[in-house]
Enzyme design. Sequence first.
Site, PDB file in Angstrom:
ATOM      1  N   ASP A 330      -8.493 -32.645 -10.662  1.00 34.94           N
ATOM      2  CA  ASP A 330      -9.109 -32.372 -11.945  1.00 34.94           C
ATOM      3  C   ASP A 330     -10.445 -31.673 -11.690  1.00 34.94           C
ATOM      4  O   ASP A 330     -10.992 -31.725 -10.590  1.00 34.94           O
ATOM      5  CB  ASP A 330      -9.334 -33.694 -12.697  1.00 34.94           C
ATOM      6  CG  ASP A 330      -9.704 -33.479 -14.154  1.00 34.94           C
ATOM      7  OD1 ASP A 330      -9.466 -32.370 -14.662  1.00 34.94           O
ATOM      8  OD2 ASP A 330     -10.227 -34.423 -14.777  1.00 34.94           O
ATOM      9  N   ASP A 638     -10.032 -38.761 -12.557  1.00 37.13           N
ATOM     10  CA  ASP A 638     -10.831 -39.911 -12.982  1.00 37.13           C
ATOM     11  C   ASP A 638     -10.477 -40.389 -14.373  1.00 37.13           C
ATOM     12  O   ASP A 638     -10.978 -41.407 -14.815  1.00 37.13           O
ATOM     13  CB  ASP A 638     -12.329 -39.577 -12.935  1.00 37.13           C
ATOM     14  CG  ASP A 638     -12.672 -38.338 -13.758  1.00 37.13           C
ATOM     15  OD1 ASP A 638     -11.782 -37.814 -14.453  1.00 37.13           O
ATOM     16  OD2 ASP A 638     -13.832 -37.900 -13.706  1.00 37.13           O
ATOM     17  N   ASP A 642      -4.928 -38.788 -15.945  1.00 34.33           N
ATOM     18  CA  ASP A 642      -4.479 -38.591 -14.582  1.00 34.33           C
ATOM     19  C   ASP A 642      -3.564 -39.705 -14.076  1.00 34.33           C
ATOM     20  O   ASP A 642      -2.965 -39.565 -13.014  1.00 34.33           O
ATOM     21  CB  ASP A 642      -5.690 -38.494 -13.643  1.00 34.33           C
ATOM     22  CG  ASP A 642      -6.565 -37.295 -13.952  1.00 34.33           C
ATOM     23  OD1 ASP A 642      -6.010 -36.232 -14.262  1.00 34.33           O
ATOM     24  OD2 ASP A 642      -7.798 -37.432 -13.902  1.00 34.33           O
TER      25      ASP A 642
END
Length: 904
Positions: A330, A638, A642
């Site tokens: 990410d 985080d 995810d």
Amino acid sequence: MASNEDTQWHAMDAAEALEAVEGPADGLSRQEAERRLFEHGENVLSGEEAINPLRLLARQVHNPLIYLLAGAAALSLVAGHPVDAAVIFGVIVLNSLLGFVQEWRAEGALAALREMAAPEARVLRDDGTVKVPARELVPGDVLVLESGDRVAADARLLRSDDLHVDESALTGESEPVGKTAEPVEASAPMADRRNMVWMSTNVTGGRGRAVVVATGMQSQMGRIAGEVHATTREQTPLQRRMHWLGIVLGVSGIALAFAVFGLGLLRGYEVVDMMLFGVAVAVSAIPEGLPAVISVTLALGVRRMANRHAIVRRLPAVETLGSITAICSDKTGTITRNQMTVRGLWAGRKTYKVTGEGYDPEGELRTEDEEPLDALPDELFALLRIGALANNAAVEQKDDEWVAEGNPSEGALLVVARKAGLDLEQLRGESERVDEIPFSSDRQYMATLHLQEDREGRHLLVKGAPDRLLDYCSHLLVDGERVELDDELRSEIEQAAEHFAAEALRVMAGAWRDVPEEMEELGDEDAEQGLTLTGLWAMIDPPREESAPAVAEAKRAGIRPIMITGDHAVTAQAIARQVGIAEDGRALGADDVDSMEAPELAEAALRHGVFARVSPSHKLKIMQSLREQGQVVAMTGDGVNDAPALKGADIGVAMGQAGTEVAKEAADMVLTDDNFATIVHAVEEGRVIYSNLRGVIFFLLSANAGEIMTLVAALLLGLDLPMTATMIIWVNLVTAGACTVPLGIEPGHLDVLVEPPRDPKEPVVNRVMLRRLALVTPLMGLGTLLLFWYKRAGGASLAQAQTIAFTAMVGFEWFQALNARSERLSAFRIGLFSNRWLLFGVGIAVALQVLVVHTPVGHLLMGTQHLTAVDWLLVVLVSSSVWILDEILKRFGVHGTPPEPEAG
């Protein structure tokens, strides 16, 4: 009532949404809410079935090596050797307990998701606003939202009064999202559905009302929970390799034991004697300590990784790091700092640069030529003053870290003002705020009314979108003077804004005008005419300083970093270019992911390396497509979004500081410093650990192979049994155990990141190891058997001959420990004393062997007898031959030539 899955709530207007969900605008009655609660169920996320301890314990012994050990124990018991059976059974118990303790931690991803749900919600019921438990929300309820609330269910907005929601954990959008009640296009991705609010997101500003359209497992959060539940964990490469090795050893051991048993009967040996011989062969074929020593080696590696800020939650996942070929990461908070930072300013027809990162006020303003500013020009001071006063944020230091309370962009404006030397408290004290027009997505600006410093007039300060403010401006501040805007100046301002935007910087403009002293309230018309533009701010959520070097290190190690974010394409491309991820500058989007099948998608991911404006399901699809094409994938992140990909990846890596509990529980590894560079350190450690594991396996298999050769050769030559089963257990567990643990903490040799990732399909026992075993282990069998024959031929008793053969095999283990430190490097090159724990372990093994040979207890348990000084000298001379041979083979590169570390 319309089906939630089939309904595009965001494409409807508010009235249509209310009609579709059959909910009145003033809320449900208490009776209707109870009826719907019975119909739809509670607004909770369902969890997985709890793990049964007995089932978990049974799973620990579901291993081919354990099965073979159990058979050997049973055979020993039948043959009348209960001591041998007890020892082997003890090995089974020890290994099972080690695995049970490690795996007892229940999967907590869904529990963390449930904890994130808001415990209470404000709703309209019976024509009034009441608080109800979040689990009692039903479709049709009207939520009353205010700043600080956590949204309790998915809902379609009915009204938005400057409502802003932090959706970063769900969509990856780093800025709070301004909400509207107006319909949006049906094809809009989730991040662009500005008229929807989602379960477990946070309201950061404004107020609003929204009708609940999805609860529980039907919400977006619920779908993620379902994906986490449906995404099963697969075996790591090490587990797959060990499974294969166990099958090979098991089949070989059983086949060899039966062959030896049959051959012995044909040669006229007694059935009981051959049963003992068969048990000895079977025990020799099994590296009894292998499962336990792998767990210990991994655990010691985990401790080292923790010292480098990487906490491993699943031991076998450590090895996977060394096989990684792609890292799907990410952007927000992982590669970037998740802190908006002003990078550039434009004022007085000049461009300025700003140094420093994040909310830390350390930094300075410089000219475009990187020269420090001696003094602030009037127009630059005016711009910074607007940013400091037309601002509702606060920046403060907490635990040695600077944090922003409120809108991140406004926090960035305060920081740049501090960098320029402005005293924010003094400014606010001198220019008291009288009134405010809050920012809204429709207006695209915020305006505040302030008393002038002399208290004799009033200022109107405005900040917002450059294109909108430019329409409201009649003048530009240049050299302290108001200059009327003409077409040339307007074009220059637009070009400055476009230049910043091309660098993926978010651009904001500042303007002001004097207003009558008697003005007490602001209207839109006051802020939308006669303004004087002071300049532009350009800001970005910058990449971490460590990200670019970490990306370069990953590429050098043969690993492809891939950025997958819900943020805008231009921003993603710019960050990817800055850190070195982007190969061709193109960012793929949600439509690209939807239109591609697995092979094409994997190829595109490896080629372009950047995905923007994608949803959680897209991340999962990208990751799965890469794995289907043979990539070993690490997924970092985080946010809640995810979690499915973190759990489904070969190894999931979550951020420990900014990460949600959902991400941490779904991940295999957690970074305590939220630093992308730590992943590269973890890869390095993973490669070292795997190299050590292979060294341990080589060490154990060489001992087993030497034992088998000794026993089989003795049978073929018509000799007595050179070692008892108990002696073999001692060699395989006690002597080997003293050496294998130190081998597991062998430091890395040369630069392990120079080599490419390992092929996950490569077996643990590869061609190089087989060649080493074939060249070295026959010497162990030959040397042991020669000493056994020498003693028997000299008239020694069977017990004396077995003792010297037993001690010789143990001696071979001492020197094999030195060989096992490296596959291709000489012990002298890596340093004889670089692993002092191994020298200590070998010393312990020597001491234990002396005790078992020269004490009454050793004689009783092992059936040994005393050895003379000449016997010990023969043992050392013969057993050291295996070390001398392997050093010669390494010197001539028979096992392969190691890569040299890169210079610098």
